[in-house]
Scaffold this motif. Structure first.
Motif, PDB file in Angstrom:
ATOM      1  N   UNK A  48      -6.293 -72.400  70.675  1.00  0.00           N
ATOM      2  CA  UNK A  48      -4.436 -72.624  70.112  1.00  0.00           C
ATOM      3  C   UNK A  48      -3.783 -72.651  71.168  1.00  0.00           C
ATOM      4  N   UNK A  49      -3.918 -70.654  72.162  1.00  0.00           N
ATOM      5  CA  UNK A  49      -3.578 -71.013  73.630  1.00  0.00           C
ATOM      6  C   UNK A  49      -3.664 -71.617  74.165  1.00  0.00           C
ATOM      7  N   UNK A  50      -4.827 -72.846  74.920  1.00  0.00           N
ATOM      8  CA  UNK A  50      -4.783 -72.929  75.572  1.00  0.00           C
ATOM      9  C   UNK A  50      -3.984 -74.796  75.210  1.00  0.00           C
TER      10      UNK A  50
ATOM     11  N   UNK B 188     -14.680 -68.946  77.347  1.00  0.00           N
ATOM     12  CA  UNK B 188     -13.729 -70.731  76.882  1.00  0.00           C
ATOM     13  C   UNK B 188     -12.916 -70.833  77.925  1.00  0.00           C
ATOM     14  N   UNK B 189     -12.997 -71.735  78.795  1.00  0.00           N
ATOM     15  CA  UNK B 189     -12.149 -72.746  79.539  1.00  0.00           C
ATOM     16  C   UNK B 189     -11.750 -73.702  79.874  1.00  0.00           C
ATOM     17  N   UNK B 190     -10.183 -73.459  80.282  1.00  0.00           N
ATOM     18  CA  UNK B 190      -9.264 -74.484  79.764  1.00  0.00           C
ATOM     19  C   UNK B 190      -9.506 -75.976  80.685  1.00  0.00           C
ATOM     20  N   UNK B 191      -9.875 -76.790  80.464  1.00  0.00           N
ATOM     21  CA  UNK B 191      -9.586 -77.780  81.150  1.00  0.00           C
ATOM     22  C   UNK B 191      -8.067 -78.432  81.591  1.00  0.00           C
TER      23      UNK B 191
ATOM     24  N   UNK C 149      -9.730 -87.336  70.910  1.00  0.00           N
ATOM     25  CA  UNK C 149     -11.047 -86.154  71.235  1.00  0.00           C
ATOM     26  C   UNK C 149     -11.406 -85.959  72.590  1.00  0.00           C
ATOM     27  N   UNK C 150      -9.777 -85.996  73.096  1.00  0.00           N
ATOM     28  CA  UNK C 150      -9.852 -85.608  75.192  1.00  0.00           C
ATOM     29  C   UNK C 150     -10.207 -84.333  74.686  1.00  0.00           C
ATOM     30  N   UNK C 151     -10.718 -83.704  75.441  1.00  0.00           N
ATOM     31  CA  UNK C 151     -11.310 -82.534  75.105  1.00  0.00           C
ATOM     32  C   UNK C 151     -10.673 -81.235  75.742  1.00  0.00           C
ATOM     33  N   UNK C 152      -9.698 -80.188  76.055  1.00  0.00           N
ATOM     34  CA  UNK C 152      -8.944 -79.345  76.004  1.00  0.00           C
ATOM     35  C   UNK C 152      -9.244 -78.214  76.408  1.00  0.00           C
TER      36      UNK C 152
END
Length: 373
Positions: free
Chosen positions: A244-246, A272-275, A290-293
């Motif tokens: 949620x934060x990302x 957990x690492x943001x893209x 479905x693009x990864x975040x």
């Protein structure tokens, strides 16, 4: 002097995590950070703590000849480096805490190195340490507008520190991007399970280890729509908070690494690492849902070692002794609490008792005391 805006801060965080995947980006991060902090020499140091020599320096805000002279000559007389060698990992440290300012003015380091650049103090964060090497980020502050600049540097470093240490942890465990090579292919060589997750919490891609992890029913579940659910309720809640934060680009709210327990087998450690390029929605997100975040990185968590006696003669309990050793090793209170399966409140109470028994006030002082013994 204006504060760094949220957009600027998020841009810095983007670069931090990009550098965790592609180390060539660290130069860009140092340059960007310097651009936001006037009257500050930003340096990323690799230092040999035994030979007291520089192993490399990325710096912005100083002439190339000064940087060359530091690496060649001044690193060996850097009186601040000794203090950074025992500073807690990821915590803001000010130069006054590790070396007396009055004594500094009489040193060769100040008179031959700092004075030529009008540098009078520094704030720093230790990022990584081994038995003979360390990595730390420093903001060396010039005399002009010193107090205003110092406050701004401290706030910025305090916020950036956890993200930078997390990025270096990622860089140590994930193969580096090779120019001209698909990054997904390099992930396949990692023994860590890596899962790419979209805004809805669905797995969009896994590396080889991640594919094997998906089959471990004691650890996680994937529903018919592809949504990931960790079987450990506390870890699953932490994952939801992080995603949620990302998704809203609130990077300071992203939790640090956290334990994931399972019914069978040893616990895992999750990060957990943001893209960076996926955190802001674009028109493509409306087409490709479905693009990864984010990347979820999972690795085996070391089994806690038996109690280690630290500081004999100070009357520490076994639990307090373990905590003191953990602090000397740069382990955060939160990570120590997780590894011992106790609450952070219990660990803080233990730390208060350790401070009282050892007559110390800061974690850096406690770490220094342990290393002297």
């Amino acid at each position: 002097m204006p504060e760094i805006t949220l957009d600027d801060f998020n841009s810095l965080i983007h670069t931090v995590y990009e550098a965790g995947i592609n180390p060539h980006k660290w130069s860009a991060f140092v340059g960007d950070l310097s651009g936001h902090l006037d009257d500050t020499l930003i340096c990323l140091h690799a230092h040999d703590t035994v030979a007291r020599a520089s192993l490399g320096l990325l710096a912005s805000g100083a002439a190339p000849e000064f940087i060359d002279s530091y690496v060649r000559d001044y690193a060996t007389i850097n009186v601040w480096a000794n203090g950074m060698a025992i500073a807690p990992i990821g915590k803001l440290v000010q130069s006054e805490e590790i070396y007396d300012p009055d004594k500094l003015l009489k040193t060769e380091f100040y008179n031959d190195c700092l004075r030529s650049q009008s540098l009078v103090s520094a704030s720093a964060v230790a990022l990584h340490r081994s038995s003979d090497r360390m990595l730390f980020l420093s903001g060396n502050i010039r005399l002009r507008n010193h107090d205003l600049v110092r406050a701004r540097v401290n706030r910025t470093f305090d916020l950036l520190g956890p993200h930078i240490t997390r990025s270096f942890e990622l860089m140590r465990h994930i193969p580096h991007q090779v120019e001209g090579e698909d990054y997904r292919a390099t992930l396949e060589t990692s023994t860590d399970a890596v899962l790419f997750i979209d805004r809805a919490g669905r797995i969009t891609h896994c590396n080889r280890a991640g594919t094997a992890m998906r089959k471990d029913a004691s650890f996680l579940a994937v529903d018919r729509d592809g949504h990931l659910h960790l079987k450990d309720p506390r870890a699953d809640t932490t994952l939801r908070i992080a995603l949620a934060a990302i998704a809203r680009a609130d990077f300071p709210a992203i939790p640090g690494s956290f334990p994931v327990r399972r019914a069978a087998g040893s616990p895992m450690r999750a990060m957990i690492v943001p893209l960076a390029h996926r955190t802001t929605q674009t028109m493509f997100d409306q087409i490709f849902e479905d693009l990864p975040i984010a990347m979820l990185v999972l690795r085996n968590q070391p089994t806690p070692q038996p109690s280690v006696a630290a500081l004999p003669g100070y009357g520490l309990t076994p639990a307090e002794s373990e905590l003191a050793v953990a602090i000397a090793q740069g382990i955060s209170l939160r990570d120590h609490a997780d590894s011992r399966d106790v609450s952070i409140h219990t660990v803080r109470a233990q730390l208060k008792s350790v401070f009282a028994k050892t007559e110390t006030r800061r974690q850096s002082q406690l770490a220094a005391l342990i290393l002297r013994h």
